[in-house]
Design a protein around this motif. Structure first.
Motif, PDB file in Angstrom:
ATOM      1  N   GLU A  48       2.129   2.512  13.989  1.00 20.83           N
ATOM      2  CA  GLU A  48       3.078   1.482  13.584  1.00 20.83           C
ATOM      3  C   GLU A  48       2.358   0.177  13.287  1.00 20.83           C
ATOM      4  OE1 GLU A  48       7.225  -0.643  15.131  1.00 20.83           O
ATOM      5  OE2 GLU A  48       6.091   0.635  16.497  1.00 20.83           O
ATOM      6  N   ARG A  49       1.385  -0.154  14.113  1.00 19.42           N
ATOM      7  CA  ARG A  49       0.603  -1.382  13.897  1.00 19.42           C
ATOM      8  C   ARG A  49      -0.065  -1.353  12.529  1.00 19.42           C
ATOM      9  NH1 ARG A  49      -4.379  -2.693  17.846  1.00 19.42           N
ATOM     10  NH2 ARG A  49      -2.898  -3.947  19.053  1.00 19.42           N
ATOM     11  N   GLU A  50      -0.727  -0.248  12.179  1.00 18.53           N
ATOM     12  CA  GLU A  50      -1.438  -0.168  10.913  1.00 18.53           C
ATOM     13  C   GLU A  50      -0.474  -0.243   9.728  1.00 18.53           C
ATOM     14  OE1 GLU A  50      -4.745  -0.482  10.611  1.00 18.53           O
ATOM     15  OE2 GLU A  50      -4.461  -0.819  12.763  1.00 18.53           O
ATOM     16  N   TYR A  51       0.671   0.408   9.856  1.00 19.13           N
ATOM     17  CA  TYR A  51       1.671   0.336   8.788  1.00 19.13           C
ATOM     18  C   TYR A  51       2.168  -1.097   8.607  1.00 19.13           C
ATOM     19  CZ  TYR A  51       6.132   0.678   6.388  1.00 19.13           C
ATOM     20  OH  TYR A  51       7.176   0.467   5.518  1.00 19.13           O
ATOM     21  N   LEU A  52       2.498  -1.753   9.716  1.00 19.29           N
ATOM     22  CA  LEU A  52       3.043  -3.105   9.639  1.00 19.29           C
ATOM     23  C   LEU A  52       2.008  -4.109   9.140  1.00 19.29           C
ATOM     24  CD1 LEU A  52       5.253  -3.249  12.865  1.00 19.29           C
ATOM     25  CD2 LEU A  52       6.009  -3.028  10.489  1.00 19.29           C
ATOM     26  N   LYS A  53       0.756  -3.919   9.489  1.00 23.52           N
ATOM     27  CA  LYS A  53      -0.292  -4.803   8.969  1.00 23.52           C
ATOM     28  C   LYS A  53      -0.368  -4.695   7.453  1.00 23.52           C
ATOM     29  CE  LYS A  53      -4.316  -5.092  10.921  1.00 23.52           C
ATOM     30  NZ  LYS A  53      -5.595  -4.614  11.505  1.00 23.52           N
ATOM     31  N   GLY A  54      -0.188  -3.489   6.930  1.00 31.75           N
ATOM     32  CA  GLY A  54      -0.163  -3.312   5.481  1.00 31.75           C
ATOM     33  C   GLY A  54       1.014  -4.033   4.854  1.00 31.75           C
ATOM     34  N   ARG A  55       2.170  -3.961   5.499  1.00 33.99           N
ATOM     35  CA  ARG A  55       3.357  -4.650   4.982  1.00 33.99           C
ATOM     36  C   ARG A  55       3.182  -6.166   5.061  1.00 33.99           C
ATOM     37  NH1 ARG A  55       5.990  -1.644   1.637  1.00 33.99           N
ATOM     38  NH2 ARG A  55       8.158  -2.136   2.194  1.00 33.99           N
ATOM     39  N   LEU A  56       2.526  -6.638   6.121  1.00 33.25           N
ATOM     40  CA  LEU A  56       2.288  -8.077   6.254  1.00 33.25           C
ATOM     41  C   LEU A  56       1.334  -8.562   5.166  1.00 33.25           C
ATOM     42  CD1 LEU A  56       2.755 -10.706   7.803  1.00 33.25           C
ATOM     43  CD2 LEU A  56       0.882 -10.065   9.343  1.00 33.25           C
ATOM     44  N   ALA A  57       0.288  -7.789   4.890  1.00 33.68           N
ATOM     45  CA  ALA A  57      -0.629  -8.158   3.807  1.00 33.68           C
ATOM     46  C   ALA A  57       0.116  -8.204   2.477  1.00 33.68           C
ATOM     47  CB  ALA A  57      -1.794  -7.169   3.748  1.00 33.68           C
ATOM     48  N   ALA A  58       1.022  -7.255   2.260  1.00 35.27           N
ATOM     49  CA  ALA A  58       1.823  -7.263   1.032  1.00 35.27           C
ATOM     50  C   ALA A  58       2.711  -8.496   0.982  1.00 35.27           C
ATOM     51  CB  ALA A  58       2.670  -5.996   0.959  1.00 35.27           C
ATOM     52  N   ALA A  59       3.229  -8.909   2.134  1.00 37.86           N
ATOM     53  CA  ALA A  59       4.075 -10.103   2.192  1.00 37.86           C
ATOM     54  C   ALA A  59       3.317 -11.333   1.702  1.00 37.86           C
ATOM     55  CB  ALA A  59       4.579 -10.324   3.611  1.00 37.86           C
TER      56      ALA A  59
END
Length: 291
Positions: A48-59
């Protein structure tokens, strides 16, 4: 890793308005079912952490694409799913449009950078504001603040949004004005004051400063920021046009604003409304932000 196409779906809450007169047909007040995907759920907190970090970078890429940068100002934070007392944030001085998941830094409750990319400079204002919000709001996964142009302009007025468009209904009774400016937020007390003023709302207009939004997902938080910026722009234009004609804008009624809020102002509505923004960034960058 491309954004997942979630198979789980839910029905967006809808309500039927009472008929205003006997001439209304059934179709005019029918309930429409809208099935939209839910945020993905993870059993493994590290995945979940790795997925969310990707979404944060996209943000950050979305913020950069929309011109929400102003030098080194601005920050978006993500509560760490592995250790919720810590949060991920952008390194100080790195361009929003160049941020990758591997660049993000992990900050603990004392402001110490404990993990992340090569550049581990921390924006002190980011820590003071966001740590206070994350501490005060366990429901908040993500918080965003930046110095966008129309948000800054509107925040000089020291007033709440007027509910004059359908989009602004998402902020009906769900935003506040923080009407004191004490310079760059470098003190813990100021961060706590902002968090206290925000209360349980989704957004704040920081007087003489800029916009702040929060959410239960990264996507929701980003959409509220993008939408709030556009609402500020729309009101500045509408107020100027109305003044030029010697009149005032037409406000949406309290009843209609409250009704519309139920459809456009929920966390799930915010989450799904952001999907096109993330899809476009993924395509335009070829997923480079995930590195």
């Amino acid at each position: 890793m491309a954004p997942p196409s979630a198979t789980e779906q839910t029905t967006l809450p809808t309500n039927t308005k009472p008929a205003q007169n006997t001439q209304e047909t059934a179709s005019e007040h029918a309930v429409v079912k809208m099935h939209i995907p839910k945020p993905p759920v993870f059993e493994d907190k590290y995945k979940e952490r790795e997925y969310l970090k990707g979404r944060l970078a996209a943000a950050f890429r979305i913020f950069g694409k929309n011109g929400y940068d102003e030098g080194v100002a601005g920050h978006i934070t993500l509560r760490d799913p592995v250790d919720p007392s810590c949060f991920w944030v952008n390194p100080f001085g790195q361009a929003f449009s160049q941020i990758k998941a591997s660049d993000l830094i992990l900050v603990d409750h004392s402001g110490k950078v404990i993990d992340g990319g090569e550049c581990r400079l921390l924006n002190a204002a980011a820590f003071m504001i966001h740590s206070a919000i994350h501490a005060a709001r366990p429901d908040v996964l993500c918080a965003a603040h930046s110095h966008s142009l129309y948000g800054r302009a509107f925040c000089t007025l020291g007033r709440e949004l007027d509910i004059i468009t359908q989009d602004s209904c998402a902020f009906y009774n769900d935003h506040i004005v923080y009407n004191q400016f004490n310079g760059i937020v470098l003190a813990e007390e100021e961060g706590r004051n902002i968090a206290s003023a925000l209360g349980n709302k989704k957004a704040a207009l920081l007087q003489n400063h800029g916009l702040l939004t929060v959410g239960q997902t990264i996507e929701e938080t980003v959409f509220w920021f993008v939408s709030l910026e556009k609402c500020c722009h729309a009101q500045l234009l509408a107020d100027a046009a109305a003044a030029g004609r010697g009149g005032a804008t037409v406000k949406i009624t309290e009843a209609d604003a409250a009704f519309t809020y139920k459809s456009v102002g929920s966390p799930l509505a915010g989450y799904f409304s952001a999907k096109p923004l993330f899809d476009v960034v993924h395509e335009e960058t070829g997923g480079k932000y995930l590195e």
